[in-house]
Design an enzyme around this catalytic site. Structure first.
Site, PDB file in Angstrom:
ATOM      1  N   LYS A 111       0.824  -1.222   0.000  1.00 20.66           N
ATOM      2  CA  LYS A 111       0.000   0.000   0.000  1.00 20.66           C
ATOM      3  C   LYS A 111       0.851   1.262   0.000  1.00 20.66           C
ATOM      4  CE  LYS A 111      -4.434  -1.628   1.542  1.00 20.66           C
ATOM      5  NZ  LYS A 111      -5.423  -1.745   2.598  1.00 20.66           N
ATOM      6  N   LYS A 194      -5.070 -10.831  -6.494  1.00 20.04           N
ATOM      7  CA  LYS A 194      -6.218 -10.984  -5.600  1.00 20.04           C
ATOM      8  C   LYS A 194      -7.384 -10.120  -6.082  1.00 20.04           C
ATOM      9  CE  LYS A 194      -6.261  -8.815  -1.696  1.00 20.04           C
ATOM     10  NZ  LYS A 194      -5.888  -8.216  -0.422  1.00 20.04           N
ATOM     11  N   LYS A 197     -10.901  -4.478  -3.725  1.00 11.85           N
ATOM     12  CA  LYS A 197     -11.759  -3.299  -3.846  1.00 11.85           C
ATOM     13  C   LYS A 197     -11.066  -2.196  -4.618  1.00 11.85           C
ATOM     14  CE  LYS A 197     -13.715  -3.961   0.762  1.00 11.85           C
ATOM     15  NZ  LYS A 197     -13.571  -3.602   2.168  1.00 11.85           N
TER      16      LYS A 197
HETATM   17  P1  TYM Z   1     -10.888  -6.129   4.267  1.00 11.40           P
HETATM   18  O1  TYM Z   1     -11.932  -5.081   4.469  1.00 11.40           O
HETATM   19  O2  TYM Z   1      -9.813  -5.873   3.287  1.00 11.40           O
HETATM   20  O3  TYM Z   1     -11.558  -7.500   3.885  1.00 11.40           O
HETATM   21  C1  TYM Z   1     -12.601  -8.050   4.654  1.00 11.40           C
HETATM   22  C2  TYM Z   1     -12.506  -9.554   4.675  1.00 11.40           C
HETATM   23  O4  TYM Z   1     -12.560 -10.050   3.328  1.00 11.40           O
HETATM   24  C3  TYM Z   1     -11.459 -10.922   3.099  1.00 11.40           C
HETATM   25  N1  TYM Z   1     -11.035 -10.793   1.694  1.00 11.40           N
HETATM   26  C4  TYM Z   1     -10.904 -11.820   0.853  1.00 11.40           C
HETATM   27  N2  TYM Z   1     -11.094 -13.145   1.009  1.00 11.40           N
HETATM   28  C5  TYM Z   1     -10.891 -13.942  -0.059  1.00 11.40           C
HETATM   29  N3  TYM Z   1     -10.490 -13.463  -1.276  1.00 11.40           N
HETATM   30  C6  TYM Z   1     -10.292 -12.154  -1.477  1.00 11.40           C
HETATM   31  N4  TYM Z   1      -9.924 -11.701  -2.677  1.00 11.40           N
HETATM   32  C7  TYM Z   1     -10.493 -11.265  -0.384  1.00 11.40           C
HETATM   33  N5  TYM Z   1     -10.390  -9.914  -0.238  1.00 11.40           N
HETATM   34  C8  TYM Z   1     -10.719  -9.656   1.044  1.00 11.40           C
HETATM   35  C9  TYM Z   1     -10.375 -10.436   4.049  1.00 11.40           C
HETATM   36  O5  TYM Z   1      -9.428 -11.447   4.309  1.00 11.40           O
HETATM   37  C10 TYM Z   1     -11.192 -10.066   5.259  1.00 11.40           C
HETATM   38  O6  TYM Z   1     -11.442 -11.206   6.053  1.00 11.40           O
HETATM   39  N6  TYM Z   1      -7.767  -5.686   8.122  1.00 11.40           N
HETATM   40  C11 TYM Z   1      -8.994  -6.320   7.721  1.00 11.40           C
HETATM   41  C12 TYM Z   1     -10.197  -5.940   8.545  1.00 11.40           C
HETATM   42  C13 TYM Z   1      -9.998  -6.039  10.029  1.00 11.40           C
HETATM   43  C14 TYM Z   1     -10.078  -7.229  10.795  1.00 11.40           C
HETATM   44  C15 TYM Z   1      -9.863  -6.835  12.131  1.00 11.40           C
HETATM   45  C16 TYM Z   1     -10.290  -8.567  10.454  1.00 11.40           C
HETATM   46  C17 TYM Z   1      -9.777  -5.023  10.882  1.00 11.40           C
HETATM   47  N7  TYM Z   1      -9.679  -5.491  12.158  1.00 11.40           N
HETATM   48  C18 TYM Z   1      -9.847  -7.776  13.179  1.00 11.40           C
HETATM   49  C19 TYM Z   1     -10.279  -9.493  11.520  1.00 11.40           C
HETATM   50  C20 TYM Z   1     -10.055  -9.090  12.839  1.00 11.40           C
HETATM   51  C21 TYM Z   1      -9.281  -5.918   6.285  1.00 11.40           C
HETATM   52  O7  TYM Z   1      -8.725  -4.988   5.767  1.00 11.40           O
HETATM   53  O8  TYM Z   1     -10.256  -6.550   5.683  1.00 11.40           O
END
Ligand code: TYM
Length: 332
Positions: A111, A194, A197
């Site tokens: 990032k 991957k 978003k």
């Molecule tokens: P975020 O918002 O990027 O994504 C949310 C969830 O979606 C999963 N994910 C995917 N799974 C499979 N294939 C993909 N292409 C894909 N893209 C996203 C992510 O693994 C995630 O589970 N840092 C985290 C959010 C967070 C969090 C936490 C998670 C903040 N605090 C505490 C667990 C516990 C994030 O950016 O997710």
């Protein structure tokens, strides 16, 4: 006691990866665990957000949780910034996190890009906030997609470092739950990237809010290769697009990858894509419809978040007090 915590950033374009890698699994976990699902708006602002859009996106993720089957009667749903324990604990835990651990985080490197010195501190300490999310509730299990694995390992290390510093077992060491047939959904334009978003091309992903026609078009346009679908996993080597589409199909269908591969073996992509498109529409359209219904009643969504905030506060404020006492901070 087992307790689950997980979250999604309200950064728009909620996609099939978020659904299959995370939210869909959460729905089934509600039966057996006490669950807390957060909309992590503080993580979202590590990248510039338009204020109005951020607010709307927060409600949109709330609507997506409900539309997917997260039950607010059973499960706590709230937005991160509403509960101050998350930021307070971030400071405390940052005092137990060696900089070298953060330097290893690949997401920061991706990032921040080449201009690392211009990257904001929040982007760098992002994983400490994530550890705080989990540890503020003493969560034991964290269901996420594959891409969050490194951050979770760091959360485990931070919990361990704190416990060791005070010879305590205050924090459980949280277990990652990375399961299902689509733990890493890939871009429809390039099976090596991957699904994300932030991909410039909207054709790289299926958004939960896409119309029937758009889902169909995106799947028809998805990159493939010229060969028929194989019957053996080893034949998928160097065929990332085929593997990805089969993975999406099996996750949506709730069938084992190997069974789906057998079922589809020998088919060409045009007939497989037709089936995949029908299945995706079948599974996603009802969620998108429900989401739109929820979004027509923003007061209801806000009420759910308010109730969640109270419950989340009750748990995390008690834990924070215990953590402060352990550190020796004078409680007045
Ligand atoms: P975020 O918002 O990027 O994504 C949310 C969830 O979606 C999963 N994910 C995917 N799974 C499979 N294939 C993909 N292409 C894909 N893209 C996203 C992510 O693994 C995630 O589970 N840092 C985290 C959010 C967070 C969090 C936490 C998670 C903040 N605090 C505490 C667990 C516990 C994030 O950016 O997710």
């Amino acid at each position: 006691m087992n307790r689950i915590f997980s979250g999604v950033q309200p950064t728009g374009n909620l996609h099939l990866g978020n659904y299959l890698g995370a939210i869909k699994n959460w729905v089934s976990l509600q039966k057996d665990f006490e669950c807390i699902f957060c909309i992590v708006d503080l993580h979202a602002i590590t990248i510039k957000q338009d204020p109005k859009e951020l607010e709307n996106n927060t409600l949109e993720v709330t609507a997506a949780y409900l539309a997917s089957g997260i039950d607010p009667e059973k499960t706590i749903i709230f937005n991160q910034s509403a509960v101050s324990a998350h930021t307070e604990l971030t400071w405390l835990l940052s005092c137990f996190t060696p900089i070298g651990w953060l330097n290893r985080m690949t997401q920061f490197k991706e990032k921040a890009g080449k201009k690392k010195d211009n990257a904001v501190l929040g982007l760098y300490s992002y994983p400490v906030l994530m550890a705080s999310d989990i540890l503020a509730y003493k969560a034991t299990h964290v269901p996420v997609g594959e891409d969050q694995k490194q951050h979770l390992e760091l959360s485990r290390d931070i919990a361990g470092a704190f416990n060791q510093a005070y010879s305590t077992d205050l924090f459980p060491i949280p277990e990652p739950q990375i399961f299902g047939e689509a733990t890493r959904v890939m871009s429809l334009r390039n099976g090596k990237n991957k699904m994300s978003k932030s991909d410039e091309s909207d054709y790289s992903r299926i958004n939960i809010t896409d119309t029937k026609d758009l889902i169909n078009l995106k799947i028809q346009k998805a990159k493939t290769d010229p060969y028929p679908l194989p019957s053996e996993k080893k034949e998928l080597e160097n065929r990332p697009e085929a593997e990805n589409l089969l993975g999406i199909y099996s996750a949506l269908k709730d069938e084992k990858f190997d069974d789906v591969m057998k079922e589809m073996s020998g088919k060409d992509f045009s007939s497989f894509k037709k089936l995949l498109s029908e299945l995706t529409i079948d599974k996603i359209e009802p969620i998108s419809k429900k989401m739109n219904d929820y979004l027509k009643n923003k007061d209801y969504l806000k009420k759910i978040l308010e109730e969640g905030k109270k419950k989340a506060n009750d748990i995390s404020s008690k834990n924070l007090l215990e953590i402060k006492k352990t550190i020796g901070l004078l409680i007045i």
